[in-house]
Design a protein around this motif. Structure first.
Motif, PDB file in Angstrom:
ATOM      1  N   LEU A  42       0.862  -1.171   0.000  1.00 25.68           N
ATOM      2  CA  LEU A  42       0.000   0.000   0.000  1.00 25.68           C
ATOM      3  C   LEU A  42       0.901   1.224   0.000  1.00 25.68           C
ATOM      4  O   LEU A  42       1.772   1.353   0.859  1.00 25.68           O
ATOM      5  N   GLN A  43       0.673   2.115  -0.968  1.00 23.72           N
ATOM      6  CA  GLN A  43       1.592   3.231  -1.189  1.00 23.72           C
ATOM      7  C   GLN A  43       0.847   4.558  -1.104  1.00 23.72           C
ATOM      8  O   GLN A  43      -0.290   4.679  -1.558  1.00 23.72           O
ATOM      9  N   GLY A  44       1.529   5.541  -0.520  1.00 21.72           N
ATOM     10  CA  GLY A  44       1.081   6.918  -0.600  1.00 21.72           C
ATOM     11  C   GLY A  44       1.914   7.622  -1.653  1.00 21.72           C
ATOM     12  O   GLY A  44       3.137   7.696  -1.529  1.00 21.72           O
ATOM     13  N   SER A  45       1.278   8.119  -2.714  1.00 22.40           N
ATOM     14  CA  SER A  45       1.993   8.636  -3.881  1.00 22.40           C
ATOM     15  C   SER A  45       1.717  10.118  -4.093  1.00 22.40           C
ATOM     16  O   SER A  45       0.556  10.543  -4.121  1.00 22.40           O
ATOM     17  N   TRP A  46       2.777  10.878  -4.253  1.00 24.06           N
ATOM     18  CA  TRP A  46       2.698  12.283  -4.636  1.00 24.06           C
ATOM     19  C   TRP A  46       3.071  12.354  -6.106  1.00 24.06           C
ATOM     20  O   TRP A  46       4.223  12.110  -6.475  1.00 24.06           O
ATOM     21  N   ILE A  47       2.090  12.685  -6.941  1.00 28.60           N
ATOM     22  CA  ILE A  47       2.302  12.589  -8.379  1.00 28.60           C
ATOM     23  C   ILE A  47       2.390  13.969  -9.021  1.00 28.60           C
ATOM     24  O   ILE A  47       1.774  14.933  -8.570  1.00 28.60           O
ATOM     25  N   GLY A  48       3.179  14.043 -10.084  1.00 30.46           N
ATOM     26  CA  GLY A  48       3.248  15.217 -10.937  1.00 30.46           C
ATOM     27  C   GLY A  48       2.751  14.848 -12.320  1.00 30.46           C
ATOM     28  O   GLY A  48       3.094  13.789 -12.848  1.00 30.46           O
ATOM     29  N   LEU A  49       1.914  15.703 -12.918  1.00 36.81           N
ATOM     30  CA  LEU A  49       1.273  15.384 -14.179  1.00 36.81           C
ATOM     31  C   LEU A  49       1.497  16.472 -15.217  1.00 36.81           C
ATOM     32  O   LEU A  49       1.494  17.664 -14.895  1.00 36.81           O
ATOM     33  N   SER A  77      -0.365  18.438  -9.719  1.00 40.09           N
ATOM     34  CA  SER A  77       0.117  17.540  -8.672  1.00 40.09           C
ATOM     35  C   SER A  77      -1.067  17.064  -7.843  1.00 40.09           C
ATOM     36  O   SER A  77      -2.041  17.791  -7.651  1.00 40.09           O
ATOM     37  N   GLU A  78      -0.968  15.827  -7.390  1.00 37.65           N
ATOM     38  CA  GLU A  78      -2.014  15.224  -6.571  1.00 37.65           C
ATOM     39  C   GLU A  78      -1.364  14.269  -5.577  1.00 37.65           C
ATOM     40  O   GLU A  78      -0.242  13.796  -5.788  1.00 37.65           O
ATOM     41  N   ALA A  79      -2.069  13.973  -4.501  1.00 34.83           N
ATOM     42  CA  ALA A  79      -1.680  12.926  -3.549  1.00 34.83           C
ATOM     43  C   ALA A  79      -2.741  11.836  -3.609  1.00 34.83           C
ATOM     44  O   ALA A  79      -3.925  12.111  -3.387  1.00 34.83           O
ATOM     45  N   ILE A  80      -2.329  10.620  -3.948  1.00 32.67           N
ATOM     46  CA  ILE A  80      -3.277   9.527  -4.141  1.00 32.67           C
ATOM     47  C   ILE A  80      -2.715   8.244  -3.534  1.00 32.67           C
ATOM     48  O   ILE A  80      -1.507   8.115  -3.329  1.00 32.67           O
ATOM     49  N   PRO A  81      -3.564   7.240  -3.272  1.00 30.76           N
ATOM     50  CA  PRO A  81      -3.056   5.915  -2.911  1.00 30.76           C
ATOM     51  C   PRO A  81      -2.714   5.114  -4.163  1.00 30.76           C
ATOM     52  O   PRO A  81      -3.299   5.310  -5.231  1.00 30.76           O
ATOM     53  N   SER A  82      -1.750   4.222  -4.039  1.00 37.62           N
ATOM     54  CA  SER A  82      -1.404   3.271  -5.098  1.00 37.62           C
ATOM     55  C   SER A  82      -1.334   1.877  -4.480  1.00 37.62           C
ATOM     56  O   SER A  82      -0.982   1.734  -3.300  1.00 37.62           O
ATOM     57  N   LEU A  83      -1.644   0.879  -5.273  1.00 35.41           N
ATOM     58  CA  LEU A  83      -1.587  -0.504  -4.822  1.00 35.41           C
ATOM     59  C   LEU A  83      -0.666  -1.296  -5.750  1.00 35.41           C
ATOM     60  O   LEU A  83      -0.655  -1.056  -6.967  1.00 35.41           O
ATOM     61  N   ALA A  84       0.096  -2.242  -5.183  1.00 34.16           N
ATOM     62  CA  ALA A  84       0.990  -3.066  -5.993  1.00 34.16           C
ATOM     63  C   ALA A  84       1.049  -4.479  -5.434  1.00 34.16           C
ATOM     64  O   ALA A  84       0.885  -4.698  -4.221  1.00 34.16           O
ATOM     65  N   PHE A  85       1.266  -5.431  -6.325  1.00 31.92           N
ATOM     66  CA  PHE A  85       1.318  -6.846  -5.967  1.00 31.92           C
ATOM     67  C   PHE A  85       2.400  -7.514  -6.796  1.00 31.92           C
ATOM     68  O   PHE A  85       2.585  -7.199  -7.981  1.00 31.92           O
ATOM     69  N   SER A 276       6.724   7.815  -4.009  1.00 32.91           N
ATOM     70  CA  SER A 276       5.835   7.055  -3.151  1.00 32.91           C
ATOM     71  C   SER A 276       6.575   6.529  -1.938  1.00 32.91           C
ATOM     72  O   SER A 276       7.757   6.146  -2.024  1.00 32.91           O
ATOM     73  N   VAL A 277       5.896   6.496  -0.810  1.00 33.86           N
ATOM     74  CA  VAL A 277       6.353   5.778   0.359  1.00 33.86           C
ATOM     75  C   VAL A 277       5.402   4.605   0.559  1.00 33.86           C
ATOM     76  O   VAL A 277       4.201   4.715   0.272  1.00 33.86           O
TER      77      VAL A 277
END
Length: 283
Positions: A42-49, A77-85, A276-277
């Motif tokens: 589970l990731q907290g992502s700060w994205i630039g677009l 820019s946005e702060a969103i969750p990311s998921l990875a497996f 992301s962290v």
């Protein structure tokens, strides 16, 4: 387009099952901690677009290329969750998936005349824009070189983009109008990865993918880049940070209008980069 997505999913599952059946059970964990048998993060992502899109039509020809952030006021820019497996199918075979969903909207005023699809937006018209992106990264990696502390591999990946853009305009004396895009874009790439254990607790992973080709009604190129460092805590957890880069520069033809006719062509140049962290559960 759904058939293409189903084909990739079924193919990935089939390959995974074949390799799992072929690998002896006692040999499936001799690669830890360089790899995990399974992990979920589970990731907290700060994205630039950065998004530049032009929507051409059969009727009016080449449309205006719009920078959604600079011209139409979408946030860059946005702060969103990311998921990875990740699933280490066998010692030399890995399947990975990452998901993000990004929704933005804005209001702006037209400073010049804009052609968007088969619409002509007059000067001083009020413009509202809604732009949603869902993206999946699905990678299969084969590692011909696996040592105790490092591994190098290559494989195939696909970046699946679901794009939804709706632009509406209104001008007091002329009236109102608008057009929309609702399009999926499967963007494959060739993938390379390097990973290393700096110590018993520190794990580093870097990856790079790229491909330029024409497939179905898509043409152009895309690249992805990744680098992460994490600290392994016991046998089940790890915590770390990552940088992820992704760019797509493609043309999408035969986009249907509201009557189902292939009327539009979209020219898309889009970058989505994030820091992301994450917390990772390791199985």
């Amino acid at each position: 387009m759904n058939n293409i997505r189903q084909f990739f999913i079924i193919g990935a599952v089939f390959v995974a099952l074949v390799f799992t059946a072929a690998a002896p059970a006692e040999a499936q964990r001799d690669f830890e901690p360089l790899f995990d048998k399974f992990n979920f993060s589970l990731q907290g992502s700060w994205i630039g677009l950065k998004t530049e899109i032009g929507l051409d039509s059969e009727t009016l020809g080449t449309g205006t290329t719009l920078n959604f952030e600079d011209d139409l006021g979408l946030s860059s820019s946005e702060a969103i969750p990311s998921l990875a497996f990740e699933w280490q199918i066998a010692r030399k075979h890995r399947l990975g998936v990452r998901w993000q969903d990004i929704s933005r909207d804005s209001s702006a005023q037209a400073l010049t005349e804009i052609q968007w699809g088969d619409e002509i937006i007059p000067i001083d018209a009020g413009i509202t824009l809604t732009f949603d992106i869902t993206q999946y990264f699905i990678d299969y990696t084969y590692y011909p070189w696996v040592k105790e502390k490092w591994a190098v591999g290559f494989g195939l990946g696909i970046r699946w983009l679901d794009l939804k853009a709706q632009l509406q305009w209104e001008e007091e004396t002329i009236g109102e109008g608008g057009d929309s895009i609702d399009q999926a874009a499967p963007l494959p790439y060739i993938y390379f990865e390097y990973r290393r254990m700096f110590s018993d607790h520190w794990r580093f992973i870097a990856g790079l993918g790229w491909l330029d080709l024409s497939i179905d009604n898509f043409s152009g190129g895309n690249y992805v880049g990744r680098a992460s460092i994490e600290y392994l805590v016991g046998k089940r957890w790890s915590f770390g940070g990552a940088i992820n880069l992704a760019n797509a520069n493609v043309d999408i033809t035969d986009i249907e209008d509201e009557e189902g006719n292939p009327e539009f062509t979209a020219r898309v140049d889009m970058s989505i980069n994030d820091f992301s962290v994450f917390a990772r559960v390791r199985f």
